[in-house]
Design an enzyme around this catalytic site. Sequence first.
Site, PDB file in Angstrom:
ATOM      1  N   LYS A 174     -77.815  -3.764 -75.500  1.00 40.55           N
ATOM      2  CA  LYS A 174     -76.960  -3.438 -74.353  1.00 40.55           C
ATOM      3  C   LYS A 174     -75.520  -3.661 -74.812  1.00 40.55           C
ATOM      4  CE  LYS A 174     -74.898  -4.878 -71.286  1.00 40.55           C
ATOM      5  NZ  LYS A 174     -73.447  -4.597 -71.180  1.00 40.55           N
ATOM      6  N   GLY A 226     -70.228 -12.869 -76.662  1.00 38.99           N
ATOM      7  CA  GLY A 226     -69.341 -12.602 -75.534  1.00 38.99           C
ATOM      8  C   GLY A 226     -68.688 -13.895 -75.086  1.00 38.99           C
ATOM      9  N   SER A 227     -68.310 -13.946 -73.826  1.00 40.31           N
ATOM     10  CA  SER A 227     -67.575 -15.109 -73.339  1.00 40.31           C
ATOM     11  C   SER A 227     -68.507 -16.309 -73.147  1.00 40.31           C
ATOM     12  CB  SER A 227     -66.907 -14.767 -72.012  1.00 40.31           C
ATOM     13  OG  SER A 227     -67.899 -14.469 -71.051  1.00 40.31           O
ATOM     14  N   GLN A 229     -68.597 -18.210 -70.608  1.00 48.69           N
ATOM     15  CA  GLN A 229     -69.100 -18.157 -69.223  1.00 48.69           C
ATOM     16  C   GLN A 229     -70.399 -17.335 -69.138  1.00 48.69           C
ATOM     17  OE1 GLN A 229     -66.307 -16.006 -66.903  1.00 48.69           O
ATOM     18  NE2 GLN A 229     -66.897 -16.914 -64.964  1.00 48.69           N
ATOM     19  N   GLY A 231     -72.270 -16.458 -71.717  1.00 44.82           N
ATOM     20  CA  GLY A 231     -73.242 -17.067 -72.630  1.00 44.82           C
ATOM     21  C   GLY A 231     -74.044 -18.168 -71.961  1.00 44.82           C
ATOM     22  N   GLU A 248     -72.999 -16.440 -79.565  1.00 48.61           N
ATOM     23  CA  GLU A 248     -71.673 -16.500 -80.209  1.00 48.61           C
ATOM     24  C   GLU A 248     -70.648 -16.299 -79.107  1.00 48.61           C
ATOM     25  OE1 GLU A 248     -72.904 -16.841 -84.225  1.00 48.61           O
ATOM     26  OE2 GLU A 248     -70.961 -17.106 -83.277  1.00 48.61           O
ATOM     27  N   CYS A 282     -62.573 -13.057 -81.525  1.00 49.33           N
ATOM     28  CA  CYS A 282     -63.083 -14.414 -81.280  1.00 49.33           C
ATOM     29  C   CYS A 282     -62.458 -15.386 -82.254  1.00 49.33           C
ATOM     30  CB  CYS A 282     -64.597 -14.420 -81.402  1.00 49.33           C
ATOM     31  SG  CYS A 282     -65.166 -13.645 -82.912  1.00 49.33           S
ATOM     32  N   GLN A 329     -58.033  -7.239 -68.497  1.00 49.62           N
ATOM     33  CA  GLN A 329     -57.625  -8.094 -69.611  1.00 49.62           C
ATOM     34  C   GLN A 329     -56.103  -8.206 -69.670  1.00 49.62           C
ATOM     35  OE1 GLN A 329     -59.875  -9.874 -71.052  1.00 49.62           O
ATOM     36  NE2 GLN A 329     -58.369 -10.913 -72.329  1.00 49.62           N
ATOM     37  N   GLU A 383     -58.909 -19.968 -73.977  1.00 46.29           N
ATOM     38  CA  GLU A 383     -58.943 -18.677 -74.657  1.00 46.29           C
ATOM     39  C   GLU A 383     -58.272 -17.629 -73.775  1.00 46.29           C
ATOM     40  OE1 GLU A 383     -62.647 -16.402 -75.074  1.00 46.29           O
ATOM     41  OE2 GLU A 383     -62.172 -16.260 -77.206  1.00 46.29           O
TER      42      GLU A 383
HETATM   43  P1  NAD Z   1     -68.401 -10.828 -71.690  1.00 46.62           P
HETATM   44  O1  NAD Z   1     -69.072 -12.164 -71.706  1.00 46.62           O
HETATM   45  O2  NAD Z   1     -67.688 -10.406 -70.489  1.00 46.62           O
HETATM   46  O3  NAD Z   1     -69.483  -9.689 -71.988  1.00 46.62           O
HETATM   47  C1  NAD Z   1     -70.305  -9.702 -73.138  1.00 46.62           C
HETATM   48  C2  NAD Z   1     -71.539  -8.851 -72.877  1.00 46.62           C
HETATM   49  O4  NAD Z   1     -72.354  -9.491 -71.886  1.00 46.62           O
HETATM   50  C3  NAD Z   1     -71.230  -7.456 -72.320  1.00 46.62           C
HETATM   51  O5  NAD Z   1     -72.133  -6.541 -72.899  1.00 46.62           O
HETATM   52  C4  NAD Z   1     -71.493  -7.622 -70.831  1.00 46.62           C
HETATM   53  O6  NAD Z   1     -71.792  -6.419 -70.165  1.00 46.62           O
HETATM   54  C5  NAD Z   1     -72.690  -8.563 -70.856  1.00 46.62           C
HETATM   55  N1  NAD Z   1     -72.936  -9.315 -69.626  1.00 46.62           N
HETATM   56  C6  NAD Z   1     -72.098  -9.541 -68.576  1.00 46.62           C
HETATM   57  N2  NAD Z   1     -72.708 -10.329 -67.656  1.00 46.62           N
HETATM   58  C7  NAD Z   1     -73.941 -10.624 -68.130  1.00 46.62           C
HETATM   59  C8  NAD Z   1     -75.029 -11.416 -67.655  1.00 46.62           C
HETATM   60  N3  NAD Z   1     -74.971 -12.070 -66.507  1.00 46.62           N
HETATM   61  N4  NAD Z   1     -76.140 -11.521 -68.418  1.00 46.62           N
HETATM   62  C9  NAD Z   1     -76.217 -10.885 -69.617  1.00 46.62           C
HETATM   63  N5  NAD Z   1     -75.215 -10.120 -70.119  1.00 46.62           N
HETATM   64  C10 NAD Z   1     -74.089  -9.988 -69.388  1.00 46.62           C
HETATM   65  O7  NAD Z   1     -67.447 -10.813 -72.978  1.00 46.62           O
HETATM   66  P2  NAD Z   1     -66.480  -9.630 -73.467  1.00 46.62           P
HETATM   67  O8  NAD Z   1     -65.313  -9.567 -72.531  1.00 46.62           O
HETATM   68  O9  NAD Z   1     -67.252  -8.377 -73.715  1.00 46.62           O
HETATM   69  O10 NAD Z   1     -66.005 -10.186 -74.886  1.00 46.62           O
HETATM   70  C11 NAD Z   1     -64.979 -11.118 -75.009  1.00 46.62           C
HETATM   71  C12 NAD Z   1     -65.526 -12.496 -75.315  1.00 46.62           C
HETATM   72  O11 NAD Z   1     -66.415 -12.426 -76.417  1.00 46.62           O
HETATM   73  C13 NAD Z   1     -64.476 -13.496 -75.727  1.00 46.62           C
HETATM   74  O12 NAD Z   1     -64.704 -14.727 -75.093  1.00 46.62           O
HETATM   75  C14 NAD Z   1     -64.679 -13.638 -77.227  1.00 46.62           C
HETATM   76  O13 NAD Z   1     -64.241 -14.851 -77.774  1.00 46.62           O
HETATM   77  C15 NAD Z   1     -66.130 -13.464 -77.346  1.00 46.62           C
HETATM   78  N6  NAD Z   1     -66.500 -13.044 -78.687  1.00 46.62           N
HETATM   79  C16 NAD Z   1     -67.074 -13.969 -79.504  1.00 46.62           C
HETATM   80  C17 NAD Z   1     -67.429 -13.641 -80.804  1.00 46.62           C
HETATM   81  C18 NAD Z   1     -68.075 -14.667 -81.691  1.00 46.62           C
HETATM   82  O14 NAD Z   1     -68.657 -14.256 -82.675  1.00 46.62           O
HETATM   83  N7  NAD Z   1     -67.981 -15.953 -81.421  1.00 46.62           N
HETATM   84  C19 NAD Z   1     -67.183 -12.344 -81.269  1.00 46.62           C
HETATM   85  C20 NAD Z   1     -66.580 -11.421 -80.419  1.00 46.62           C
HETATM   86  C21 NAD Z   1     -66.249 -11.783 -79.125  1.00 46.62           C
END
Ligand code: NAD
Length: 492
Positions: A174, A226-227, A229, A231, A248, A282, A329, A383
Amino acid sequence: MRTYGHRIGGQWVKAASGQTFENRNPADTAELLGVFAQGSAPDVEAAVAAARDAFPAWRALPAPKRGEILYRCAEILVRRKEEFARDATREMGKVLAETRGDVQEAIDMTYYMAGEGRRQFGQTTPSELPNKFQMSVRMPVGVAGLIAPWNFPMAIPSWKMMPALILGNTVVIKPAPDTPLSTLNLLEALEEAGLPPGVVNVVTGGGEPGATLAAHAEVPVVSFTGSTQTGRKVSEACASRFKHCHLEMGGKNVILVMEDADLDLAVDGAVWGGFGTTGQRCTAASRVVVHKSVYAKFTQAFVERARALRVGNGLDEKVQMGPLINQAQREKVEGYVKVGRDEGAKLLTGGQPLKTGPHERGYFHEPTVFGDCAATMRVAREEIFGPVVSAVPVGSLEEAIAVGNSVDYGLSASIYTRDVNKAFTAMREMYTGIFYVNAPTIGAETHLPFGGTKNTGNGHREACTQALDVFSEWKSIYIDYSGALQRAQIDD
Ligand code: NAD
């Protein structure tokens, strides 16, 4: 302009809800890249069923043969690199040099994991009993549920997909709603390379299909980037079923600049680390912690360079920094600029959205530097995920390390110094998953483990052979050829 469905079982499938969403260029919202299927629970059900049905045959295919498909995929990515990089710039805005790097990361990971088709080493060890042989082998886990962010639209899907596939798992991925096209491009390359239908399935859309995938009873392994929150929600969804759960998440990475640093080099690193990908990495260097004796000189040069960055559409080769990913953003960045001002941080440059002339139809923001920050300020701790860098002056290496470690995240850190003792001390003391000496906080390669500590990760690592641990179970095998009952720990 094309309308895309989900890609399930090798077919284009419309959303069960009939709903779609648009994918627009964040540098120019008049440009519509495509219309994509808005996923919901029934679409995830269909994708998981396709992946489950494809699992027995894919698992049974010898790993070196799976590796050959991956190898062919890498060759296709090499051939189509420019085309896929352009698509990625159009869908998420970072400059072409960086999206070429994004596709290159996918190429590197795909070649690397193709090679794992002929490795996936286990152990053979001597038994404590005679005429007994023992070894360990990896097993695939089943259907892997992958959830990706938008900032590395092809690299991150590849980091998850390729290790999952080489081990014999099948996949439902996804992608983020801002970048569905790059994941579909990656699958197109895999299918062109001979990947059987149903081995990888893509469901596009937002949080709902992500949450359904994370909680699904027939998805025993989930890998999320992702974020923090989101995660946490994914982690909770996985916990009650004891799933493999790889996370991550966010970062608040730091560059330490010592009094003996090569300042020109440190400024180069801080500009690239802070404003590369518009600060939306990230691993972005969103903090610089600088020794007081060189603070004025460093910040002056850093601010001059930040101010001179050419901001615009990433397809223009002269542009050095693209837009933010979307309106939300940019509003977040504007909110943090206000927070920084209210906290008493000194705005050294930037601080404004760019909304006129060539920036009229995109989500642009000036490169922004806050100076004289206290380590406790929100702009120095939280962040922001935008082109905002907070500079914190310190009086010693010990203080720099303490400030560096004082945040809730632990992804990446770096030090600029000519003193090997300082470099090794910081290398040992920084509690981060990645550390650099005389380089910025970004620049990871695919054949070392990638990930972070504290609120950045949950103890797993992406890339390298560590990624194989996420997507496999170990089986320990004992073969007794003595012809008699031998009791371990009991018989001599
Ligand atoms: P996000 O958490 O908003 O979304 C990430 C993914 O999760 C998207 O595909 C989103 O549609 C999905 N999602 C949203 N709600 C969900 C839920 N309840 N259950 C399951 N999936 C859900 O993050 P973003 O805005 O896409 O990315 C930015 C964040 O990602 C930043 O915090 C960044 O630091 C982090 N990031 C971390 C790394 C790493 O390797 N540590 C790499 C890239 C980005």
